[in-house]
Structure formats: structure tokens, C-alpha cells
Design an enzyme around this catalytic site. Structure first.
Site, mmCIF file in Angstrom:
data_model
loop_
_atom_site.group_PDB
_atom_site.id
_atom_site.type_symbol
_atom_site.label_atom_id
_atom_site.label_comp_id
_atom_site.label_asym_id
_atom_site.label_seq_id
_atom_site.Cartn_x
_atom_site.Cartn_y
_atom_site.Cartn_z
ATOM 1 N N SER A 97 0.814 -1.222 0.000
ATOM 2 C CA SER A 97 0.000 0.000 0.000
ATOM 3 C C SER A 97 0.853 1.281 0.000
ATOM 4 O O SER A 97 0.468 2.255 -0.664
ATOM 5 C CB SER A 97 -0.985 -0.027 1.172
ATOM 6 O OG SER A 97 -0.374 -0.527 2.338
ATOM 7 N N ASP A 159 -4.390 -1.185 8.536
ATOM 8 C CA ASP A 159 -4.242 -2.543 7.999
ATOM 9 C C ASP A 159 -3.404 -3.382 8.971
ATOM 10 O O ASP A 159 -2.287 -3.775 8.665
ATOM 11 C CB ASP A 159 -3.556 -2.447 6.616
ATOM 12 C CG ASP A 159 -3.401 -3.803 5.947
ATOM 13 O OD1 ASP A 159 -4.124 -4.745 6.325
ATOM 14 O OD2 ASP A 159 -2.545 -3.907 5.047
#
Ligand code: SAM
Length: 267
Positions: A97, A159
Site C-alpha cells: 500500500s 491494515d
């Protein structure tokens, strides 16, 4: 001591779900000229080599990005970021990410990344260079210390590896607190769907919190190997941007057409 390393799981089916939506969202947000803040509480090492021994040991990317990337249209931001990463870092590379954000965001957008693990943190610094502010810090504390960020528009990605089981309990309170501090911020939480469903009480608490623009999306998929507990991937958004539900429906349709399962809302 943290033992989770995302290299064992990079590019798996859950990463496709999370990273495809993240890429689409960041691309849409950059349609407007106003700058953005991007904050990540659990950044990982940024970039991955899927031919590394750790990744090959689990082979999880075979059912994920290796199988699914061609299902995205050539102009889908996820496909474009993966292809740009491969062109720059080799055909077996895969963007985590932070690299997705670094690739899609602009010069005047600000990127803040937290990663606690010393080696992952060092690798992350190398992967994103001067493009991001990288903190070896607890991501929850970092986010609270900079929210509301400047610029005000933006995204917080959460996350976690869920190694610490209390994460499931603390996340709803943390997200509600971030929202009180940064009411225009988009919050994106990823969670695994495991066979014994430890995410359910967390979701009940999040849904009871009445957060604006809340959107939950889940896909189910077969376990990557016999006995593997993860059978799906979930996203929970606050202040979901315009078009998010439609994009998630397209991603879900793609999962279904590739025989990767489909909607998992009642898991
Ligand atoms: N978001 C990354 C991606 O999609 O490419 C993957 C992140 S991985 C699932 C979770 C990471 O969080 C691990 O690298 C772990 O070392 C790190 N971590 C665990 N607890 C943390 C904490 N409290 N603060 C910051 N990082 C943490």
C-alpha cells in the site's frame, strides 16, 4: 515482539481486494486539484519480491495477483500501479500500500507511514525514499498525533496484522476517536474473515457507532491451502467516497467471474 511479515502473504487474494480498492480510491481523489493527506498505521515494507523464498514458501500470490490482475481493465489504477512497479522493480515485484500511494499521489499530497518492526521499517524507508514521512512508531499513536492532518482532505488506512487479539476490541474506539478529531477524513479498515469469525463483534461495534458514510464490503474465497483459516477479506469505510459501493461491486463481480467466491456479507 512482532513476528508477522507481510512478505509471506504479499499479492494474495486479500491484498487484491484491499489494494484494488485503495488504488481506485486514490486515483479518484486525485481527480480534484486539492491536495490530500495519506496516513497509514501499519505500512509494512512497501515493496515485495514475489520470488523471494518467504513468498514462494506460501505461494499465496498465485491465486491472487498472478491470477487476477488480467481481470482488471488495462486502465484500472490497480493494474497500472502493479505494471509500473514491475517495470521499475522487476517482473516479480509487487507494490504494498505505501508504494501504491507513492505512485498515485502527487507532489503536494503528504504521505505519513508508521511501521513498528525495525527491519520492515528500514526496508520501507528504502522503498519510498523521500516521498513519504516514515515513522518507526505505533501507528495508532502516530495517527492520533497528526489528526486532523494538513491538508484536511485525505485517507487513513488501517491494515493491522491482528497479531494482538485486543486489536479487534480497540479498533472501533480508535476509529470513532479519529473521526471525532478528523470528521472529513476517509477511514479504510481492512480485516481478515477467519473461519471462527473473530471480526464479528468488532463489526457490530463499528456499525453501532453510527459513523457517517459507513460502508462495509466483504469477499469470500477458498482457503489458500488446506487448513488455512482465512476465507475472506473485509473492508470497513467511514466517509466512503462517491462511487465506492459501485466500484466494490465491480471488484466483487470480478472475484466471482474468476471463481474466487463472491459476496460474504453474512459471514
Ligand atoms: N499495509 C501493508 C500493505 O498493504 O502493503 C501491509 C501491512 S502488514 C498487514 C502489517 C504491518 O504492521 C506489519 O509490517 C507489522 O510489523 C506492522 N505493525 C504491527 N503492529 C504495529 C503497530 N502497532 N504500529 C505500526 N506497525 C505495526
Amino acid at each position: 515482539m512482532l513476528s508477522y511479515q507481510h512478505i509471506y502473504h504479499a499479492g494474495n487474494t486479500a491484498d487484491v481486494h484491499k489494494h484494488a480498492f485503495l488504488s481506485w480510491m486514490l486515483a479518484r481523489l486525485t481527480d480534484k486539484p486539492k491536495p490530500l493527506s495519506y496516513i497509514e498505521t501499519h505500512a509494512g515494507r512497501g515493496g515485495y519480491q514475489l520470488d523471494a523464498a518467504e513468498a514462494l514458501k506460501t505461494g499465496e500470490s498465485a491465486a491472487g495477483v498472478a491470477r487476477m490482475l488480467a481481470g482488471f481493465a488495462p486502465d484500472h489504477p490497480y493494474r497500472q500501479v502493479v505494471e509500473a512497479t514491475r517495470a521499475r522493480m522487476g517482473r516479480d515485484s509487487y507494490p504494498g500500500s505505501p508504494l501504491i500511494a507513492a505512485e498515485l499521489l502527487r507532489e503536494d499530497d503528504r504521505i505519513h507511514l508508521a511501521e513498528l518492526h525495525p527491519q520492515e521499517h528500514a526496508a520501507l524507508r528504502g522503498a519510498v525514499g523521500r516521498r513519504a514521512r516514515v515513522h518507526q512508531a505505533d501507528g495508532f499513536a502516530l495517527a492520533l498525533s497528526i489528526c486532523p492532518p494538513e491538508p484536511r482532505r485525505g485517507v487513513l488506512l488501517i491494515d493491522p496484522s491482528y497479531e494482538i487479539k485486543t486489536d479487534y476490541e480497540t479498533l472501533p474506539r480508535f476509529i470513532a476517536k479519529v473521526h471525532r478529531m478528523w470528521n472529513v477524513g476517509i477511514v479504510m479498515l481492512w480485516y481478515p474473515i477467519l473461519q471462527d469469525a473473530p471480526h464479528r463483534p468488532m463489526l457490530r461495534a463499528l456499525e453501532a457507532a453510527g459513523l457517517p458514510g459507513a460502508l462495509r464490503h466483504e469477499v469470500a474465497f477458498p482457503p489458500v491451502r488446506e487448513g488455512h483459516r482465512m476465507v475472506g477479506s473485509g473492508l470497513f469505510l467511514v466517509n466512503a467516497p462517491f462511487g465506492a459501493a459501485e466500484e466494490l461491486a465491480r471488484v466483487e463481480e470480478m472475484f466471482r467471474s474468476l471463481g474466487q467466491g463472491g459476496h460474504a456479507s453474512d459471514q
